[in-house]
Write a protein that holds these residues in place. Structure first.
Motif, PDB file in Angstrom:
ATOM      1  N   ILE A 182      43.668  34.217  49.951  1.00 58.08           N
ATOM      2  CA  ILE A 182      42.166  34.482  49.420  1.00 58.08           C
ATOM      3  C   ILE A 182      41.722  35.481  50.704  1.00 58.08           C
ATOM      4  O   ILE A 182      41.673  35.023  51.954  1.00 58.08           O
ATOM      5  CB  ILE A 182      41.446  33.579  49.235  1.00 58.08           C
ATOM      6  N   VAL A 183      41.062  36.539  50.276  1.00 60.85           N
ATOM      7  CA  VAL A 183      40.185  37.209  51.260  1.00 60.85           C
ATOM      8  C   VAL A 183      38.914  36.900  51.213  1.00 60.85           C
ATOM      9  O   VAL A 183      38.369  36.650  50.113  1.00 60.85           O
ATOM     10  CB  VAL A 183      40.367  38.765  50.774  1.00 60.85           C
ATOM     11  N   VAL A 184      38.337  36.447  52.230  1.00 57.23           N
ATOM     12  CA  VAL A 184      37.044  36.116  52.629  1.00 57.23           C
ATOM     13  C   VAL A 184      36.139  37.043  53.403  1.00 57.23           C
ATOM     14  O   VAL A 184      36.590  37.734  54.041  1.00 57.23           O
ATOM     15  CB  VAL A 184      36.713  34.549  53.256  1.00 57.23           C
ATOM     16  N   ASN A 185      34.911  36.693  53.093  1.00 59.69           N
ATOM     17  CA  ASN A 185      33.926  37.451  53.766  1.00 59.69           C
ATOM     18  C   ASN A 185      34.092  37.507  55.349  1.00 59.69           C
ATOM     19  O   ASN A 185      34.026  38.324  56.112  1.00 59.69           O
ATOM     20  CB  ASN A 185      32.706  37.362  53.491  1.00 59.69           C
ATOM     21  N   ASP A 186      34.321  36.332  55.819  1.00 59.57           N
ATOM     22  CA  ASP A 186      34.829  36.046  57.404  1.00 59.57           C
ATOM     23  C   ASP A 186      34.851  34.502  57.346  1.00 59.57           C
ATOM     24  O   ASP A 186      35.116  33.750  56.460  1.00 59.57           O
ATOM     25  CB  ASP A 186      33.483  36.199  58.135  1.00 59.57           C
ATOM     26  N   LEU A 187      35.694  34.151  58.565  1.00 56.81           N
ATOM     27  CA  LEU A 187      36.558  32.930  58.635  1.00 56.81           C
ATOM     28  C   LEU A 187      35.604  31.727  58.791  1.00 56.81           C
ATOM     29  O   LEU A 187      36.227  30.888  58.394  1.00 56.81           O
ATOM     30  CB  LEU A 187      37.691  33.141  59.742  1.00 56.81           C
ATOM     31  N   ILE A 195      48.714  41.191  56.513  1.00 59.92           N
ATOM     32  CA  ILE A 195      48.602  40.457  55.149  1.00 59.92           C
ATOM     33  C   ILE A 195      50.274  39.987  54.644  1.00 59.92           C
ATOM     34  O   ILE A 195      50.428  38.895  54.193  1.00 59.92           O
ATOM     35  CB  ILE A 195      48.028  41.005  54.131  1.00 59.92           C
ATOM     36  N   CYS A 196      50.894  40.921  54.986  1.00 62.46           N
ATOM     37  CA  CYS A 196      52.352  40.728  54.657  1.00 62.46           C
ATOM     38  C   CYS A 196      52.975  39.557  55.613  1.00 62.46           C
ATOM     39  O   CYS A 196      53.717  38.819  54.895  1.00 62.46           O
ATOM     40  CB  CYS A 196      53.236  42.270  54.857  1.00 62.46           C
ATOM     41  N   LYS A 197      52.525  39.860  56.995  1.00 57.77           N
ATOM     42  CA  LYS A 197      53.092  38.808  57.762  1.00 57.77           C
ATOM     43  C   LYS A 197      52.508  37.376  57.374  1.00 57.77           C
ATOM     44  O   LYS A 197      53.443  36.580  57.288  1.00 57.77           O
ATOM     45  CB  LYS A 197      52.760  39.131  59.090  1.00 57.77           C
ATOM     46  N   LEU A 198      51.331  37.193  57.020  1.00 60.23           N
ATOM     47  CA  LEU A 198      50.700  36.107  56.607  1.00 60.23           C
ATOM     48  C   LEU A 198      51.187  35.331  55.315  1.00 60.23           C
ATOM     49  O   LEU A 198      51.768  34.211  55.434  1.00 60.23           O
ATOM     50  CB  LEU A 198      49.200  36.140  56.304  1.00 60.23           C
ATOM     51  N   GLU A 237      32.424  31.326  57.387  1.00 58.23           N
ATOM     52  CA  GLU A 237      31.690  31.084  55.967  1.00 58.23           C
ATOM     53  C   GLU A 237      32.705  30.827  54.693  1.00 58.23           C
ATOM     54  O   GLU A 237      32.369  30.007  53.863  1.00 58.23           O
ATOM     55  CB  GLU A 237      30.599  32.216  55.588  1.00 58.23           C
ATOM     56  N   LYS A 238      33.728  31.469  54.852  1.00 62.29           N
ATOM     57  CA  LYS A 238      34.842  31.399  53.819  1.00 62.29           C
ATOM     58  C   LYS A 238      34.409  31.570  52.404  1.00 62.29           C
ATOM     59  O   LYS A 238      34.927  31.022  51.484  1.00 62.29           O
ATOM     60  CB  LYS A 238      35.295  30.059  53.612  1.00 62.29           C
ATOM     61  N   LYS A 239      33.772  32.759  52.246  1.00 57.98           N
ATOM     62  CA  LYS A 239      33.250  32.948  50.902  1.00 57.98           C
ATOM     63  C   LYS A 239      34.242  33.665  50.194  1.00 57.98           C
ATOM     64  O   LYS A 239      34.305  34.903  50.862  1.00 57.98           O
ATOM     65  CB  LYS A 239      31.753  33.803  50.749  1.00 57.98           C
ATOM     66  N   PRO A 240      34.813  33.603  49.071  1.00 57.55           N
ATOM     67  CA  PRO A 240      35.928  34.253  48.547  1.00 57.55           C
ATOM     68  C   PRO A 240      35.346  35.562  47.888  1.00 57.55           C
ATOM     69  O   PRO A 240      34.274  35.550  47.255  1.00 57.55           O
ATOM     70  CB  PRO A 240      36.468  33.417  47.686  1.00 57.55           C
ATOM     71  N   VAL A 241      35.836  36.901  48.588  1.00 58.26           N
ATOM     72  CA  VAL A 241      35.536  37.931  47.960  1.00 58.26           C
ATOM     73  C   VAL A 241      36.783  38.777  47.388  1.00 58.26           C
ATOM     74  O   VAL A 241      36.599  39.741  46.688  1.00 58.26           O
ATOM     75  CB  VAL A 241      34.926  39.046  49.107  1.00 58.26           C
ATOM     76  N   GLY A 242      38.051  38.396  47.426  1.00 59.57           N
ATOM     77  CA  GLY A 242      38.991  38.939  46.663  1.00 59.57           C
ATOM     78  C   GLY A 242      40.280  37.787  46.803  1.00 59.57           C
ATOM     79  O   GLY A 242      40.330  37.043  47.403  1.00 59.57           O
ATOM     80  N   ILE A 243      41.456  38.429  46.172  1.00 60.60           N
ATOM     81  CA  ILE A 243      42.745  37.693  46.211  1.00 60.60           C
ATOM     82  C   ILE A 243      43.701  38.954  46.399  1.00 60.60           C
ATOM     83  O   ILE A 243      43.658  39.941  46.128  1.00 60.60           O
ATOM     84  CB  ILE A 243      42.927  37.008  45.020  1.00 60.60           C
ATOM     85  N   VAL A 244      44.860  38.446  47.425  1.00 60.48           N
ATOM     86  CA  VAL A 244      45.771  39.199  47.358  1.00 60.48           C
ATOM     87  C   VAL A 244      47.173  38.684  47.136  1.00 60.48           C
ATOM     88  O   VAL A 244      47.446  37.379  47.596  1.00 60.48           O
ATOM     89  CB  VAL A 244      46.212  39.894  48.844  1.00 60.48           C
ATOM     90  N   THR A 245      47.764  39.283  46.160  1.00 59.54           N
ATOM     91  CA  THR A 245      49.204  38.365  45.529  1.00 59.54           C
ATOM     92  C   THR A 245      50.137  39.183  46.106  1.00 59.54           C
ATOM     93  O   THR A 245      50.065  40.422  46.464  1.00 59.54           O
ATOM     94  CB  THR A 245      49.271  38.174  43.837  1.00 59.54           C
ATOM     95  N   GLU A 246      51.589  38.697  45.673  1.00 57.71           N
ATOM     96  CA  GLU A 246      52.700  39.381  46.328  1.00 57.71           C
ATOM     97  C   GLU A 246      52.792  40.613  45.340  1.00 57.71           C
ATOM     98  O   GLU A 246      53.247  41.747  45.865  1.00 57.71           O
ATOM     99  CB  GLU A 246      53.965  38.454  46.010  1.00 57.71           C
ATOM    100  N   ALA A 291      42.254  35.244  54.764  1.00 54.44           N
ATOM    101  CA  ALA A 291      42.024  36.389  55.526  1.00 54.44           C
ATOM    102  C   ALA A 291      40.974  37.104  55.440  1.00 54.44           C
ATOM    103  O   ALA A 291      40.467  37.013  54.372  1.00 54.44           O
ATOM    104  CB  ALA A 291      43.347  37.398  55.549  1.00 54.44           C
ATOM    105  N   GLU A 292      40.489  37.779  56.519  1.00 58.35           N
ATOM    106  CA  GLU A 292      39.344  38.636  56.404  1.00 58.35           C
ATOM    107  C   GLU A 292      39.443  39.937  55.987  1.00 58.35           C
ATOM    108  O   GLU A 292      40.806  40.262  55.896  1.00 58.35           O
ATOM    109  CB  GLU A 292      38.844  38.675  57.772  1.00 58.35           C
ATOM    110  N   GLN A 293      38.675  40.355  55.057  1.00 61.19           N
ATOM    111  CA  GLN A 293      38.935  41.720  54.367  1.00 61.19           C
ATOM    112  C   GLN A 293      39.130  42.934  55.216  1.00 61.19           C
ATOM    113  O   GLN A 293      39.824  43.915  54.646  1.00 61.19           O
ATOM    114  CB  GLN A 293      37.657  42.094  53.502  1.00 61.19           C
ATOM    115  N   ASN A 294      39.121  42.865  56.410  1.00 59.14           N
ATOM    116  CA  ASN A 294      39.331  44.085  57.295  1.00 59.14           C
ATOM    117  C   ASN A 294      40.497  43.964  57.941  1.00 59.14           C
ATOM    118  O   ASN A 294      41.261  44.882  58.630  1.00 59.14           O
ATOM    119  CB  ASN A 294      38.446  44.162  58.517  1.00 59.14           C
ATOM    120  N   GLN A 295      41.374  42.928  57.715  1.00 60.90           N
ATOM    121  CA  GLN A 295      42.734  42.831  58.252  1.00 60.90           C
ATOM    122  C   GLN A 295      43.464  43.919  57.478  1.00 60.90           C
ATOM    123  O   GLN A 295      43.388  44.206  56.146  1.00 60.90           O
ATOM    124  CB  GLN A 295      43.470  41.507  57.881  1.00 60.90           C
TER     125      GLN A 295
END
Length: 164
Positions: A41-46, A28-31, A48-57, A19-23
């Motif tokens: 994994i949160v990416v800078n844009d869809l 994110i819950c729906k995804l 380029e897919k450079k990972p910038v973060g992670i969101v876990t349950e 997902a992009e970081q501005n979602q």
């Protein structure tokens, strides 16, 4: 077979939900729900897919517990874990275990040329060892490490039994 000889690319999942970081938190819950996964994994844009973060349950539960309902529209970049823990696709199972132990994480994003190509979890590593009895046998004969917290099973397995 030795854990040092097994490439992490052999174990990693290539179908990573991103997902992009501005979602927003709601999206994110729906995804997570629609894809039946425990993290994305949160990416800078869809593209380029450079990972910038992670969101876990766990991140979601902590976030929702702190927010009012109307705040579910805030961008996930305000609530993701970062920096994301990565390792190169050329790494080994031993490298992944060491990183998980040192960083106290259960997931590692696999990168190649700064681009995400997969993810590996503690469950992937454990499943690999169980499916490969010779590796599991080697792993179990190693002596435990001293002075290591035993809060969770993956940390116990990887840190007390092997990495060090």
């Amino acid at each position: 077979m030795s854990l040092d000889a097994v490439s992490i690319s052999r174990l990693m999942s290539k179908n990573v939900i991103i997902a992009e970081q501005n979602q927003n938190v709601y999206w994110i819950c729906k995804l997570l729900s629609q894809n039946n996964v425990g993290c994305l994994i949160v990416v800078n844009d869809l593209d380029e897919k450079k990972p910038v973060g992670i969101v876990t349950e766990s991140d979601i539960v902590k976030t929702i517990g702190k927010l009012d309902l109307h705040q579910l529209q805030v961008p996930i970049k305000n609530h993701m874990s970062h920096p994301v823990i990565t390792m190169p696709v050329s790494g080994t199972v031993t490298d992944a275990m060491r990183i998980m132990c040192e960083k106290r994480v259960r997931r590692i994003v696999i990168i190649e040329n700064d681009k995400m190509v997969g993810i590996v979890t503690d469950k992937d590593l454990l499943k690999f060892m169980i499916d490969n009895k010779d590796v599991l046998s080697e792993f179990m004969t190693l002596s435990p490490r001293e002075n290591m917290p035993k809060e969770d099973s993956s940390h116990f397995w990887f840190c007390n039994r092997y990495v060090g």
